[in-house]
Motif scaffolding. Sequence first.
Motif, PDB file in Angstrom:
ATOM      1  N   ARG A  83      33.879  16.625   1.523  1.00  0.00           N
ATOM      2  CA  ARG A  83      32.440  16.325   1.500  1.00  0.00           C
ATOM      3  C   ARG A  83      32.650  16.251  -0.786  1.00  0.00           C
ATOM      4  NH1 ARG A  83      29.112  20.538   5.385  1.00  0.00           N
ATOM      5  NH2 ARG A  83      29.817  19.609   7.058  1.00  0.00           N
ATOM      6  N   THR A  84      32.343  14.974  -0.574  1.00  0.00           N
ATOM      7  CA  THR A  84      32.339  14.208  -1.727  1.00  0.00           C
ATOM      8  C   THR A  84      30.558  15.016  -2.537  1.00  0.00           C
ATOM      9  OG1 THR A  84      31.532  11.776  -1.307  1.00  0.00           O
ATOM     10  CG2 THR A  84      33.711  12.314  -1.884  1.00  0.00           C
ATOM     11  N   PRO A  85      31.018  14.813  -4.070  1.00  0.00           N
ATOM     12  CA  PRO A  85      30.067  15.182  -4.671  1.00  0.00           C
ATOM     13  C   PRO A  85      28.868  13.383  -4.000  1.00  0.00           C
ATOM     14  CG  PRO A  85      31.157  15.591  -6.351  1.00  0.00           C
ATOM     15  CD  PRO A  85      31.596  14.739  -4.828  1.00  0.00           C
ATOM     16  N   PHE A  86      27.072  13.675  -4.829  1.00  0.00           N
ATOM     17  CA  PHE A  86      27.033  12.361  -4.152  1.00  0.00           C
ATOM     18  C   PHE A  86      25.361  12.150  -5.557  1.00  0.00           C
ATOM     19  CE2 PHE A  86      24.416  15.775  -2.307  1.00  0.00           C
ATOM     20  CZ  PHE A  86      23.061  14.903  -1.709  1.00  0.00           C
ATOM     21  N   VAL A  87      25.252  10.744  -5.901  1.00  0.00           N
ATOM     22  CA  VAL A  87      23.737  10.991  -6.481  1.00  0.00           C
ATOM     23  C   VAL A  87      22.814   9.827  -5.666  1.00  0.00           C
ATOM     24  CG1 VAL A  87      24.796  11.309  -8.698  1.00  0.00           C
ATOM     25  CG2 VAL A  87      24.637   8.729  -7.266  1.00  0.00           C
ATOM     26  N   GLN A  88      21.391   9.826  -5.747  1.00  0.00           N
ATOM     27  CA  GLN A  88      20.569   8.946  -4.881  1.00  0.00           C
ATOM     28  C   GLN A  88      20.971   7.604  -5.293  1.00  0.00           C
ATOM     29  OE1 GLN A  88      17.942   9.733  -3.147  1.00  0.00           O
ATOM     30  NE2 GLN A  88      19.074  11.602  -2.190  1.00  0.00           N
ATOM     31  N   ASN A  89      21.128   6.890  -4.570  1.00  0.00           N
ATOM     32  CA  ASN A  89      21.508   5.082  -4.200  1.00  0.00           C
ATOM     33  C   ASN A  89      20.155   5.029  -5.509  1.00  0.00           C
ATOM     34  OD1 ASN A  89      23.864   3.438  -4.308  1.00  0.00           O
ATOM     35  ND2 ASN A  89      22.614   2.307  -2.050  1.00  0.00           N
ATOM     36  N   SER A  90      18.981   4.990  -5.720  1.00  0.00           N
ATOM     37  CA  SER A  90      18.192   3.951  -6.134  1.00  0.00           C
ATOM     38  C   SER A  90      17.362   5.554  -6.943  1.00  0.00           C
ATOM     39  CB  SER A  90      16.489   3.882  -5.035  1.00  0.00           C
ATOM     40  OG  SER A  90      15.502   3.457  -6.382  1.00  0.00           O
ATOM     41  N   ASP A  91      17.477   5.424  -8.189  1.00  0.00           N
ATOM     42  CA  ASP A  91      16.368   6.517  -9.411  1.00  0.00           C
ATOM     43  C   ASP A  91      14.833   5.584  -8.819  1.00  0.00           C
ATOM     44  OD1 ASP A  91      18.581   6.229 -10.524  1.00  0.00           O
ATOM     45  OD2 ASP A  91      19.012   4.322 -11.729  1.00  0.00           O
TER      46      ASP A  91
ATOM     47  N   LYS B 245       0.622  -1.477  -0.416  1.00  0.00           N
ATOM     48  CA  LYS B 245      -0.246   0.001  -0.429  1.00  0.00           C
ATOM     49  C   LYS B 245       0.790   1.329   0.258  1.00  0.00           C
ATOM     50  CE  LYS B 245      -3.063  -2.455   2.632  1.00  0.00           C
ATOM     51  NZ  LYS B 245      -4.142  -2.178   3.940  1.00  0.00           N
ATOM     52  N   LYS B 246       1.871   1.379   1.095  1.00  0.00           N
ATOM     53  CA  LYS B 246       2.621   2.471   1.140  1.00  0.00           C
ATOM     54  C   LYS B 246       4.046   1.953   0.834  1.00  0.00           C
ATOM     55  CE  LYS B 246      -0.777   4.810   2.203  1.00  0.00           C
ATOM     56  NZ  LYS B 246      -1.213   6.049   1.579  1.00  0.00           N
ATOM     57  N   LEU B 247       5.492   2.803   0.422  1.00  0.00           N
ATOM     58  CA  LEU B 247       6.377   2.746   0.424  1.00  0.00           C
ATOM     59  C   LEU B 247       7.431   3.882   1.144  1.00  0.00           C
ATOM     60  CD1 LEU B 247       7.549   2.343  -3.655  1.00  0.00           C
ATOM     61  CD2 LEU B 247       7.002   0.983  -1.984  1.00  0.00           C
ATOM     62  N   VAL B 248       8.828   3.400   1.546  1.00  0.00           N
ATOM     63  CA  VAL B 248       9.542   3.895   1.806  1.00  0.00           C
ATOM     64  C   VAL B 248      10.922   4.048   1.456  1.00  0.00           C
ATOM     65  CG1 VAL B 248      10.894   4.115   4.747  1.00  0.00           C
ATOM     66  CG2 VAL B 248       8.319   3.535   4.537  1.00  0.00           C
ATOM     67  N   PHE B 249      11.284   4.951   1.490  1.00  0.00           N
ATOM     68  CA  PHE B 249      13.192   4.609   0.897  1.00  0.00           C
ATOM     69  C   PHE B 249      13.931   5.588   1.804  1.00  0.00           C
ATOM     70  CE2 PHE B 249      10.444   5.564  -3.103  1.00  0.00           C
ATOM     71  CZ  PHE B 249      10.654   3.911  -3.929  1.00  0.00           C
ATOM     72  N   ALA B 250      14.304   4.228   1.902  1.00  0.00           N
ATOM     73  CA  ALA B 250      15.556   4.759   3.430  1.00  0.00           C
ATOM     74  C   ALA B 250      16.713   4.146   2.463  1.00  0.00           C
ATOM     75  CB  ALA B 250      15.583   3.808   4.298  1.00  0.00           C
ATOM     76  N   THR B 251      16.899   4.537   1.126  1.00  0.00           N
ATOM     77  CA  THR B 251      18.264   3.804   0.457  1.00  0.00           C
ATOM     78  C   THR B 251      19.596   4.511  -0.281  1.00  0.00           C
ATOM     79  OG1 THR B 251      17.046   5.526  -1.924  1.00  0.00           O
ATOM     80  CG2 THR B 251      16.214   3.076  -1.314  1.00  0.00           C
ATOM     81  N   GLY B 252      19.384   5.885   0.843  1.00  0.00           N
ATOM     82  CA  GLY B 252      20.561   6.276   1.025  1.00  0.00           C
ATOM     83  C   GLY B 252      21.553   7.296  -0.039  1.00  0.00           C
ATOM     84  N   ILE B 253      22.475   7.286   0.289  1.00  0.00           N
ATOM     85  CA  ILE B 253      23.313   8.391  -1.510  1.00  0.00           C
ATOM     86  C   ILE B 253      24.536   7.397  -1.786  1.00  0.00           C
ATOM     87  CG2 ILE B 253      21.944  10.669  -0.852  1.00  0.00           C
ATOM     88  CD1 ILE B 253      25.308  11.170   0.370  1.00  0.00           C
ATOM     89  N   LYS B 254      25.270   7.865  -2.524  1.00  0.00           N
ATOM     90  CA  LYS B 254      25.957   7.190  -3.307  1.00  0.00           C
ATOM     91  C   LYS B 254      26.832   8.269  -3.378  1.00  0.00           C
ATOM     92  CE  LYS B 254      25.677   4.335  -6.549  1.00  0.00           C
ATOM     93  NZ  LYS B 254      25.622   3.819  -8.094  1.00  0.00           N
ATOM     94  N   ASP B 255      27.592   8.165  -2.888  1.00  0.00           N
ATOM     95  CA  ASP B 255      29.252   9.555  -2.727  1.00  0.00           C
ATOM     96  C   ASP B 255      30.657   9.129  -4.307  1.00  0.00           C
ATOM     97  OD1 ASP B 255      29.213  10.973  -0.476  1.00  0.00           O
ATOM     98  OD2 ASP B 255      29.575   9.034   0.568  1.00  0.00           O
ATOM     99  N   ILE B 256      30.551  10.491  -4.804  1.00  0.00           N
ATOM    100  CA  ILE B 256      30.947  10.252  -5.888  1.00  0.00           C
ATOM    101  C   ILE B 256      32.631  10.495  -5.728  1.00  0.00           C
ATOM    102  CG2 ILE B 256      31.099  11.157  -8.258  1.00  0.00           C
ATOM    103  CD1 ILE B 256      28.227  11.379  -8.136  1.00  0.00           C
ATOM    104  N   MET B 257      33.885  10.156  -5.372  1.00  0.00           N
ATOM    105  CA  MET B 257      34.729  10.345  -5.372  1.00  0.00           C
ATOM    106  C   MET B 257      35.616  11.224  -6.270  1.00  0.00           C
ATOM    107  SD  MET B 257      35.467   8.323  -2.482  1.00  0.00           S
ATOM    108  CE  MET B 257      34.069   6.958  -1.952  1.00  0.00           C
ATOM    109  N   PRO B 258      36.706  11.824  -6.073  1.00  0.00           N
ATOM    110  CA  PRO B 258      37.165  12.449  -6.533  1.00  0.00           C
ATOM    111  C   PRO B 258      38.589  11.846  -7.020  1.00  0.00           C
ATOM    112  CG  PRO B 258      37.724  12.834  -4.424  1.00  0.00           C
ATOM    113  CD  PRO B 258      36.774  12.117  -4.407  1.00  0.00           C
ATOM    114  N   ASP B 259      38.785  11.773  -8.825  1.00  0.00           N
ATOM    115  CA  ASP B 259      39.915  10.692  -9.363  1.00  0.00           C
ATOM    116  C   ASP B 259      41.450  11.374  -8.806  1.00  0.00           C
ATOM    117  OD1 ASP B 259      40.798   9.140 -11.020  1.00  0.00           O
ATOM    118  OD2 ASP B 259      40.860  10.073 -12.842  1.00  0.00           O
TER     119      ASP B 259
END
Length: 303
Positions: free
Chosen positions: A230-238, A106-120
């Motif tokens: 502090r690194t840039p990040f993206v959502q861990n789930s699309d 019936k309901k959803l909860v996103f507790a998916t965290g984030i994905k850090d983008i490491m510098p090269d």
Amino acid sequence: MNENVQFDVIIIGGSYAGLSTALGLGRALRKVLVIDSGKPCNRMTPHSHNFLTRDGVLPSEINRLGRKDLEIYETVSFYNGFASQGSRTKKGFKITTKSGKFFNSKKLVFATGIKDIMPDIKGFKESWGISIIHCPYCHGYEVRNKTTGVLGNNEYGFEFSKVISNWTKDLTLYTNGTFELTQEQTKQLSLHKISIVDKEIVHFKENKGYIDHLLFKDGTTKKIDALYARTPFVQNSDIPKTLGCEINKMGYITIDNFQKTTVPGVYACGDNVSLMRSVSNAVAMGTTTAGMLNKELIDQEWI
């Protein structure tokens, strides 16, 4: 697990926020499924701090204890896998995993965290969460008074250096090849004996994640014990974005004071919604999510 079961709530993400939400909902007699891929963003961190009764404990141990707490609740189930797709149904939502399994709720909860983008930069990834750290409240005490750096520039680098100066006076701001500080910021840092190095870093020389020194592009080196970044990040789930959840300009899922996203029936909690990345904050948000979501279910059942 029977795919035809209609759960009250599916929680995607079985780390601290997800487990805390599951605990509250399980105790509220809700039929809950936690889908977790087993890859929390702090899995490389050797210790977790600033969480009452568990200060200094391995993050994986906190997770193990959390799962153990949930074992007595017949209302809570787990599925080990990666949730890859989500869609609306007449009764709520359908979640499909990477392996092809699907579950309804019936309901959803996103507790998916984030994905850090490491510098090269060589050695950064290997040191992340160990001696390259993001939060002084989580790790600052352990590296207090040590030779410390801040990786940053402009307003962010200046303000972060101010904060870290509370934990050590042996502090250097590394701008990594550029210099974007104002004259006033430079003056203030100098007055507080915080040096600035604008050389480009090519290697964090480390041993098992613990930095020994920095190597610069010009061949010079600098001894250092710890570095804040502090690194840039993206959502861990699309899936939240696919379902239409608003993502704010900082990259976090937009929620209201009740942990509700902009999509009815969808909640979010933990690192995917908050700048405050800590176990205690994730647990607190999970508790709030459970209470608010259960109230919504009760209200709908009374209509």
